[in-house]
Design an enzyme around this catalytic site. Sequence first.
Site, mmCIF file in Angstrom:
data_model
loop_
_atom_site.group_PDB
_atom_site.id
_atom_site.type_symbol
_atom_site.label_atom_id
_atom_site.label_comp_id
_atom_site.label_asym_id
_atom_site.label_seq_id
_atom_site.Cartn_x
_atom_site.Cartn_y
_atom_site.Cartn_z
ATOM 1 N N GLY A 185 0.835 -1.191 0.000
ATOM 2 C CA GLY A 185 0.000 0.000 0.000
ATOM 3 C C GLY A 185 0.864 1.233 0.000
ATOM 4 O O GLY A 185 2.070 1.167 0.262
ATOM 5 N N ASP A 238 -13.269 8.063 11.593
ATOM 6 C CA ASP A 238 -13.218 7.635 10.196
ATOM 7 C C ASP A 238 -13.573 6.163 10.075
ATOM 8 O O ASP A 238 -12.859 5.395 9.443
ATOM 9 C CB ASP A 238 -11.826 7.924 9.622
ATOM 10 N N GLY A 279 0.070 9.366 0.514
ATOM 11 C CA GLY A 279 0.822 10.573 0.251
ATOM 12 C C GLY A 279 2.063 10.651 1.123
ATOM 13 O O GLY A 279 3.093 11.194 0.728
ATOM 14 N N PHE A 280 1.991 10.041 2.262
ATOM 15 C CA PHE A 280 3.069 10.176 3.212
ATOM 16 C C PHE A 280 4.214 9.191 2.963
ATOM 17 O O PHE A 280 5.370 9.486 3.220
ATOM 18 C CB PHE A 280 2.505 9.962 4.613
ATOM 19 N N GLY A 281 3.894 8.028 2.475
ATOM 20 C CA GLY A 281 4.940 7.038 2.301
ATOM 21 C C GLY A 281 4.386 5.708 1.847
ATOM 22 O O GLY A 281 3.344 5.642 1.213
#
Length: 836
Positions: free
Chosen positions: A505, A622, A508-510
């Site tokens: 997976g 969420d 945006g972060f890594g």
Amino acid sequence: MVIKNLYYFLSLILVSLVSFSTSFTPLDNYLLNCGSTTNTSLYNRPFLADSTKPGSDFLTADRSIPLKNRNPPPNSSNLYHTARVFTTSSAYKFNIKGNGTYLVRLHFSPFVAQGFNLTSAKFSVLVNGDLLLISSHLDYSNDNNNTVLKEYILEVDGNMVDVVFTPVNGSSFGFVNAIEVFSAPKDFITDVGIRLISADGSTDFKKLSSQVLETIHRINVGGPKLTPFNDTLWRTWIPDDDYLALKSAAKHVSTTHPPNYQPGGASQEIGPDAVYMTAQEMNRDNTNLDSGFNITWNFPVSSGGAQYLVRLHFCDIVSRALNLLYFNVYLNGYLAYEDLDLSVLTTHVLASPIYVDFVVDSDDSGVVQVSVGPSVVSTTSRMNAILNGAEIMKMVNLERSHMGSKKTIWVLVGSIVGGLVGLCVVVVLLAVLLAMKCSRKKPKPRRAESAAWTPLRVYGGSSHSRMSDVTAYGSPGPNGYLALRIPFADIQSATNNFDQNLIIGSGGFGTVYKGVLRDNIKVAVKRGVPGSRQGLPEFQTEITVLSKIRHRHLVSLVGYCEEQSEMILVYEYMEKGPLKNHLYGSGIPPLSWKQRLQICIGSARGIHYLHTGSTQGVIHRDIKSTNILLDENYVAKVADFGLSKDGPCLDETHVSTGVKGSFGYLDPEYFRRQQLTDKSDVYSFGVVLFEVLCARPAVDPLLAREQVNLAEWAMQWYKKGMLEKIIDPHLVGQIKPSSLKKFGETAEKCLADYGVDRPTMGDVLWNLECALQLQETRQQREPHEDDNIDVPVLPTPGIDPCAPSINIRTEGEDGDPTSDMSTTKLFSQLITNEGR
Ligand SMILES: *[C@@H]1O[C@H](CO)[C@@H](O)[C@H](O)[C@H]1NC(C)=O
Ligand SMILES: *[C@@H]1O[C@H](CO)[C@@H](O)[C@H](O)[C@H]1NC(C)=O
Ligand SMILES: *[C@@H]1O[C@H](CO)[C@@H](O)[C@H](O)[C@H]1NC(C)=O
Ligand SMILES: *[C@@H]1O[C@H](CO)[C@@H](O)[C@H](O)[C@H]1NC(C)=O
Ligand SMILES: *[C@@H]1O[C@H](CO)[C@@H](O)[C@H](O)[C@H]1NC(C)=O
Ligand SMILES: *[C@@H]1O[C@H](CO)[C@@H](O)[C@H](O)[C@H]1NC(C)=O
Ligand SMILES: *[C@@H]1O[C@H](CO)[C@@H](O)[C@H](O)[C@H]1NC(C)=O
Ligand SMILES: *[C@@H]1O[C@H](CO)[C@@H](O)[C@H](O)[C@H]1NC(C)=O
């Protein structure tokens, strides 16, 4: 139809309530006809003479001069035929009854009399010590019959509003024709849910109520000029056409039906009927629809340096049904609100008014630019965007003239109280962390880049004895979680030095890798972009919080690594991935009804623990089917808890682009009250329940309009009593009617419009267990009766079918979805598992 009629009926009630209710009556309402000895009225409002008893009542230190215009312009209001002139600093003082927001309006209409040419007056106006106005900023142009009306909205504490006029330089003088001071309706200006939109993205704007706001523009978009006759707060709204960047982009729309005001949405005090009954929509008549376009307005403001509150008013008068209109809002060219769905914001009642507050910085362009245009969610045929009203208010840069400390203190107190209100997390540790996190947080342009450091895309994994496994990695430090440190070298070897083939997976972060630690523990390794310190606070928060939360139904943190500018989080591996993949769209064989119930029960248990467990009051924020992960035994674990997006800084708001991730799962009340509670999780979980039952996404824009939003669609069928018509075809014939009934009831309750009407997660859990029990048992009340006949349980009216058996626990079950327990086995299990 039933639903529609119901809505219609409700709207009727609401409309009649609205029309029978009296118009707004301010707690305090001072209207002064300055320099006059007679009362007069303007728009049916009585303005009292301020000169009846000179030097008394309102005026102090009165060495002022009343002036009368002997040659007033024809048809101009009496109010402007007199003025009071101040040759020395003079104050009007108004006793007020309560704290709160007040409107202060000053009317200036200069004339020449007794040797005073009022146009050349030079003075300043201070309200409660704050410098609000210098007369050189007044422009008595002909546009408005030489009249200037200045309106300020400010928070007052204490029992006095004083308005001080001071001639500049002593050699000049000041004047005023009329003054209004009246209390605003409750919650006219609030501190919650306001987003600052800038080049850096969207961030919280926390201290709106401590600002003094000056109204610059008040626009009735798509409609005529509205006078104080048409407005409960006696405001003037002017048409928008002159501000349109491209007139042909917009088309007027209007309705004859009064708006469906909803509790928590806009009220008639926020905007009058007439504002919400007209709008501009995209003019699609002469345009190639394949390429969307924006409607853009440019509202002139003084350039540079100032901040503006932009209050936008919406009311969906263009759609024939709910959930047809999705659009984006841009301010100064920056995305301010993505996929604005008025149906969701307005508690699912069509044509109910709402407003959204934003703050923008003015740039050198000299305008505040407002655009609305299609979002990616809008399909070509339904592409549209609307705006009903806009208000632009400048935040007056406060200068304090004298003894300003009082105000400063209450601003401070005010912001502390505001901060407390915004906090959802009770735990002090969290609060501290969050304060750090929220203040250090870098503004983010888009949601995509903000998904940092959430265990969102963690799949698979062993779920046993992690703590004992990982404590081997380090000695408990002062912070406890040091025990979870994992050397970088170990992570390198676990992931085969971050082998591309092990990527499961990315965000945006890594990147997330599958890995195996030395002792054969399968893990998901989430690695931030090396060297980038972006997301550091999220990283630290996640470690601290996750290391404290341990529950069978919550995805666990195995460890972390913070070496060599690396930020790496290691989670238990969840073999079967997200629940969503097992429901639709991935070709994985469908789950049985029993499996689904067990998964729902497991996740409910996890969320219940978050809400009530040792780390109290964590709101997940969420909940959705992609955040419920399954291990190799289909045991459900909730991921991404309490930390989603920006962490539980509660004033994270409806304008947050983060909202997008939960599209279709979002608590409608969250928008109304702008307060997230654990009941918001309950709502989202209700959507998941229907997702599980119907095997379709929460929002599917490709479906027919009434089906787009799962929550609404399922509720319609539920209310018709025909829920079985929309269940996953794979489940047909599998679900016992009593189990389905219980499940449907539970989901329905979760989706109640108001949080107070929703069950707690504990109730949900219990009811789901009950649905499982109903599925598993035959006729449980009379187990001695003939077991060969599969009689569905027929609940006695008014009695909960599961009421007699309170302590049913299913957690200990073997996990074999097909095992068909006999009644006897179930009952013996009830006894042995009691008390868990
Ligand atoms: C103006 O109205 C106030 C309140 O209604 C009343 O007390 C006052 O006598 C009136 N003044 C004049 C000059 O009519
Ligand atoms: C003033 O009002 C009268 C009647 O109310 C009207 O006939 C006249 O045209 C108006 N004058 C102006 C300058 O608007
Ligand atoms: C107004 O607010 C202040 C501080 O916020 C408080 O001390 C005072 O009691 C309040 N007064 C009223 C009338 O509510
Ligand atoms: C009043 O002052 C304004 C500006 O100072 C000037 O333009 C105007 O001519 C003056 N009017 C008279 C009657 O002196
Ligand atoms: C200006 O005054 C005239 C009457 O003299 C009135 O009809 C008109 O509405 C006024 N304009 C504004 C902008 O107030
Ligand atoms: C005040 O007086 C000073 C000097 O007389 C002058 O320079 C200044 O412009 C005046 N300010 C205003 C606002 O008129
Ligand atoms: C505004 O109020 C005036 C006077 O009551 C009325 O004639 C007019 O129709 C109203 N306009 C709207 C748009 O409601
Ligand atoms: C609308 O305006 C925004 C901001 O200027 C821009 O990014 C976007 O591409 C525009 N949309 C369309 C469809 O032109």
